[in-house]
Design a protein around this motif. Structure first.
Motif, PDB file in Angstrom:
ATOM      1  N   MET A 159       0.832  -1.206   0.000  1.00  0.00           N
ATOM      2  CA  MET A 159       0.000   0.000   0.000  1.00  0.00           C
ATOM      3  C   MET A 159       0.865   1.254   0.000  1.00  0.00           C
ATOM      4  SD  MET A 159      -3.338  -0.860   2.338  1.00  0.00           S
ATOM      5  CE  MET A 159      -2.399  -1.118   3.846  1.00  0.00           C
ATOM      6  N   ASP A 160       1.978   1.226   0.733  1.00  0.00           N
ATOM      7  CA  ASP A 160       2.874   2.393   0.789  1.00  0.00           C
ATOM      8  C   ASP A 160       3.372   2.782  -0.595  1.00  0.00           C
ATOM      9  OD1 ASP A 160       2.592   2.572   3.518  1.00  0.00           O
ATOM     10  OD2 ASP A 160       4.502   1.598   3.989  1.00  0.00           O
ATOM     11  N   ALA A 191      -3.412  -5.646   6.418  1.00  0.00           N
ATOM     12  CA  ALA A 191      -2.473  -4.787   7.145  1.00  0.00           C
ATOM     13  C   ALA A 191      -2.852  -4.626   8.609  1.00  0.00           C
ATOM     14  CB  ALA A 191      -2.381  -3.421   6.475  1.00  0.00           C
ATOM     15  N   GLN A 192      -4.124  -4.869   8.941  1.00  0.00           N
ATOM     16  CA  GLN A 192      -4.601  -4.693  10.313  1.00  0.00           C
ATOM     17  C   GLN A 192      -4.765  -6.022  11.051  1.00  0.00           C
ATOM     18  OE1 GLN A 192      -4.877  -1.574  11.454  1.00  0.00           O
ATOM     19  NE2 GLN A 192      -4.289  -0.870   9.403  1.00  0.00           N
ATOM     20  N   PHE A 193      -4.393  -7.122  10.391  1.00  0.00           N
ATOM     21  CA  PHE A 193      -4.700  -8.446  10.920  1.00  0.00           C
ATOM     22  C   PHE A 193      -3.444  -9.106  11.477  1.00  0.00           C
ATOM     23  CE2 PHE A 193      -6.470 -12.671  11.061  1.00  0.00           C
ATOM     24  CZ  PHE A 193      -7.838 -12.475  11.177  1.00  0.00           C
ATOM     25  N   ALA A 194      -3.579  -9.791  12.595  1.00  0.00           N
ATOM     26  CA  ALA A 194      -2.473 -10.547  13.184  1.00  0.00           C
ATOM     27  C   ALA A 194      -2.679 -12.026  12.868  1.00  0.00           C
ATOM     28  CB  ALA A 194      -2.405 -10.322  14.686  1.00  0.00           C
ATOM     29  N   PHE A 195      -1.774 -12.607  12.119  1.00  0.00           N
ATOM     30  CA  PHE A 195      -1.888 -14.002  11.708  1.00  0.00           C
ATOM     31  C   PHE A 195      -0.972 -14.872  12.565  1.00  0.00           C
ATOM     32  CE2 PHE A 195      -2.894 -11.387   8.055  1.00  0.00           C
ATOM     33  CZ  PHE A 195      -4.031 -11.985   7.542  1.00  0.00           C
ATOM     34  N   SER A 196      -1.424 -16.093  12.839  1.00  0.00           N
ATOM     35  CA  SER A 196      -0.582 -17.025  13.581  1.00  0.00           C
ATOM     36  C   SER A 196       0.449 -17.638  12.638  1.00  0.00           C
ATOM     37  CB  SER A 196      -1.433 -18.123  14.218  1.00  0.00           C
ATOM     38  OG  SER A 196      -2.154 -18.846  13.239  1.00  0.00           O
ATOM     39  N   THR A 197       1.532 -18.129  13.201  1.00  0.00           N
ATOM     40  CA  THR A 197       2.605 -18.742  12.414  1.00  0.00           C
ATOM     41  C   THR A 197       2.637 -20.240  12.668  1.00  0.00           C
ATOM     42  OG1 THR A 197       4.162 -18.229  14.181  1.00  0.00           O
ATOM     43  CG2 THR A 197       4.010 -16.667  12.379  1.00  0.00           C
ATOM     44  N   PRO A 198       3.077 -21.020  11.668  1.00  0.00           N
ATOM     45  CA  PRO A 198       3.606 -20.588  10.376  1.00  0.00           C
ATOM     46  C   PRO A 198       2.489 -20.226   9.399  1.00  0.00           C
ATOM     47  CG  PRO A 198       3.624 -22.972  10.508  1.00  0.00           C
ATOM     48  CD  PRO A 198       3.170 -22.481  11.857  1.00  0.00           C
ATOM     49  N   ARG A 293       7.715   6.502  -3.255  1.00  0.00           N
ATOM     50  CA  ARG A 293       6.371   5.969  -2.968  1.00  0.00           C
ATOM     51  C   ARG A 293       5.404   6.299  -4.105  1.00  0.00           C
ATOM     52  NH1 ARG A 293       7.744   7.348   2.532  1.00  0.00           N
ATOM     53  NH2 ARG A 293       7.015   9.475   2.201  1.00  0.00           N
ATOM     54  N   CYS A 294       5.501   7.518  -4.608  1.00  0.00           N
ATOM     55  CA  CYS A 294       4.581   7.961  -5.656  1.00  0.00           C
ATOM     56  C   CYS A 294       4.703   7.104  -6.915  1.00  0.00           C
ATOM     57  CB  CYS A 294       4.857   9.422  -5.991  1.00  0.00           C
ATOM     58  SG  CYS A 294       3.842  10.088  -7.324  1.00  0.00           S
ATOM     59  N   PHE A 295       5.937   6.719  -7.266  1.00  0.00           N
ATOM     60  CA  PHE A 295       6.159   5.982  -8.517  1.00  0.00           C
ATOM     61  C   PHE A 295       6.334   4.484  -8.304  1.00  0.00           C
ATOM     62  CE2 PHE A 295       7.899  10.307  -9.317  1.00  0.00           C
ATOM     63  CZ  PHE A 295       6.876  10.724 -10.160  1.00  0.00           C
ATOM     64  N   GLY A 296       6.136   4.010  -7.064  1.00  0.00           N
ATOM     65  CA  GLY A 296       6.196   2.573  -6.809  1.00  0.00           C
ATOM     66  C   GLY A 296       7.589   2.004  -6.946  1.00  0.00           C
ATOM     67  N   ALA A 297       8.570   2.637  -6.290  1.00  0.00           N
ATOM     68  CA  ALA A 297       9.958   2.191  -6.375  1.00  0.00           C
ATOM     69  C   ALA A 297      10.495   1.852  -4.986  1.00  0.00           C
ATOM     70  CB  ALA A 297      10.819   3.264  -7.034  1.00  0.00           C
ATOM     71  N   PRO A 298      10.038   0.736  -4.391  1.00  0.00           N
ATOM     72  CA  PRO A 298      10.543   0.365  -3.074  1.00  0.00           C
ATOM     73  C   PRO A 298      11.958  -0.191  -3.153  1.00  0.00           C
ATOM     74  CG  PRO A 298       9.134  -1.366  -3.927  1.00  0.00           C
ATOM     75  CD  PRO A 298       9.070  -0.234  -4.922  1.00  0.00           C
TER      76      PRO A 298
END
Length: 399
Positions: A159-160, A191-198, A293-298
């Motif tokens: 999303m960032d 992004a708001q969810f906590a998932f168990s591992t594995p 961020r604007c151009f999608g270059a992480p």
């Protein structure tokens, strides 16, 4: 040495074919993770020796002798422990009994064909290959996660940088009938969810509707104090990337990055590259980050400070095989001399020189003098005139 590597899932009551049961029954030394030990303990012979696989792995390898039966997750040759054994014990005999890996299990639960899925492992690895898959607009991505690179962290990163056109599928405890869970979410939900591992992740999106640009319009960039002259113009930018020969390079250093236009264009057009952007002005850090961020270059690394003063430990950064000098403040020779202490043997240096009365004397003269004094071989310069702007010369040299 002989290793027999048996793949298992999270099922607390695993099924083993007769051949594998016989191997376990006659085995003496066994190894695997603590979770694996809990699952297979009922199958082990009474006098079995168990070696936990924990870090540091060297301490584990020192305990391995003769024949060891190893339990591993899923397919041991799929980013698995069998790969590690091949690397550490190249002369050992190796036999593998795989089962489905976690991403295969997740695809099965979703009834999703996975022959076209691009696999990325973030288990103990940096973001680089995942970022590359996003930039390349891969439509279906399977991801092996860890406790840092969680589904929530993955969703937030996407999303960032504007990669919001994917659905996320998360599989938890796959293979365990009591704990297994498969969830379909939007990135906002994930992004708001906590998932168990594995757990593991599959991303699926219509990327053909979001083609990456080839040449970013100059007007789209956030500028330093709105100064249009502080950005390398788009046609010049693309020709500069060509001069840097980036399709055959691995690490680009952009010295004097300013708004990050060259770094960002390079990251988008050559997503296999690792990009290190150096800039002396502190206010440019936020500008580069916002443009990325604007151009999608992480995935670009930004270093703020005087390259000659604050970046003393350049040897700690990834070794560059391509360097672009976008600004030098009259200290070009010193910058090039410092670059040469770490430049790869086949590395190249590129700089753009503005052909204006005063700048010609200052910039290209400094370049020629530096190349001569540092014994660098220059390639024929490329002269370009863009609209009413001053002509530009693209300069290139190598050892």
């Amino acid at each position: 040495m002989k290793f027999i590597v048996i793949g298992i899932t999270d099922n607390p009551q695993p099924f083993f074919p007769p051949e594998v049961l016989e191997i376990i029954k006659s085995g003496k030394v066994f190894s695997g993770g603590k979770r694996h030990h809990e699952i297979v303990a009922p199958f082990l012979p009474a006098n079995a020796q168990w070696i936990d696989i924990t870090v540091p792995l060297n301490a584990v390898f020192e305990q391995y002798h003769d024949e060891v039966v190893v339990f591993a997750s899923g397919d041991p040759l799929f980013f698995g422990f069998a790969n590690t054994l091949q690397r550490e014990f190249p002369d050992a005999e190796l036999k593998v009994f795989p089962t489905f890996n976690s991403l295969q299990l997740l695809a099965h639960r979703l009834v999703m064909p996975y022959h076209d899925m691009h696999i990325v492992s973030l288990t103990g690895r940096p973001w680089q290959e995942f970022d590359r898959a996003l930039i390349e607009r891969v439509p279906k991505i399977g991801i092996l996660t860890d406790k840092q690179h969680t589904p929530a962290a993955i969703a937030q990163r996407m999303m960032d940088y504007g990669y919001t056109y994917y659905n996320m599928y998360v599989g938890e405890h796959l293979g365990n009938p009591q704990l297994e869970k498969v969830t379909t979410l939007t990135l906002e939900e994930a992004a708001q969810f906590a998932f168990s591992t594995p757990n593991c992740v599959i991303l699926d999106g219509k990327t053909d509707e979001h083609a990456k640009p080839y040449g970013i319009p100059d007007s789209a960039f956030m500028l330093l104090d709105g100064r249009e002259k502080m950005i390398t113009k788009m046609p010049i930018r693309l020709l500069t990337l060509q001069a840097l020969d980036l399709s055959h390079r691995h690490v680009l250093w952009d010295i004097g990055a300013c708004t990050g236009s060259v770094s960002i264009e390079a990251r988008l057009q050559f997503p296999h590259l690792q990009v290190e952007a150096f800039e002396i002005r502190p206010e440019c850090e936020a500008i580069i980050q916002e443009n990325a961020r604007c151009f999608g270059a992480p995935g670009m690394n930004i270093h703020i400070g005087d390259f000659l003063v604050c970046c003393d430990s350049v040897a700690t950064y990834s070794t560059p095989d391509a360097v672009f000098i976008g600004g030098h403040g009259g200290r070009l020779k010193d910058i090039m001399e410092k670059v040469l202490t770490v430049l790869a043997p086949n590395g190249i240096i590129v700089m753009n020189s503005v052909i204006a009365p005063k700048v010609l004397t200052d910039s290209q003269k400094l370049w020629n003098e530096a190349c001569e004094e540092l014994n660098l071989q220059q390639e024929p310069p490329l002269h370009i005139q863009l609209n009413d702007h001053h002509p530009i010369t693209i300069l290139k040299c190598k050892r």
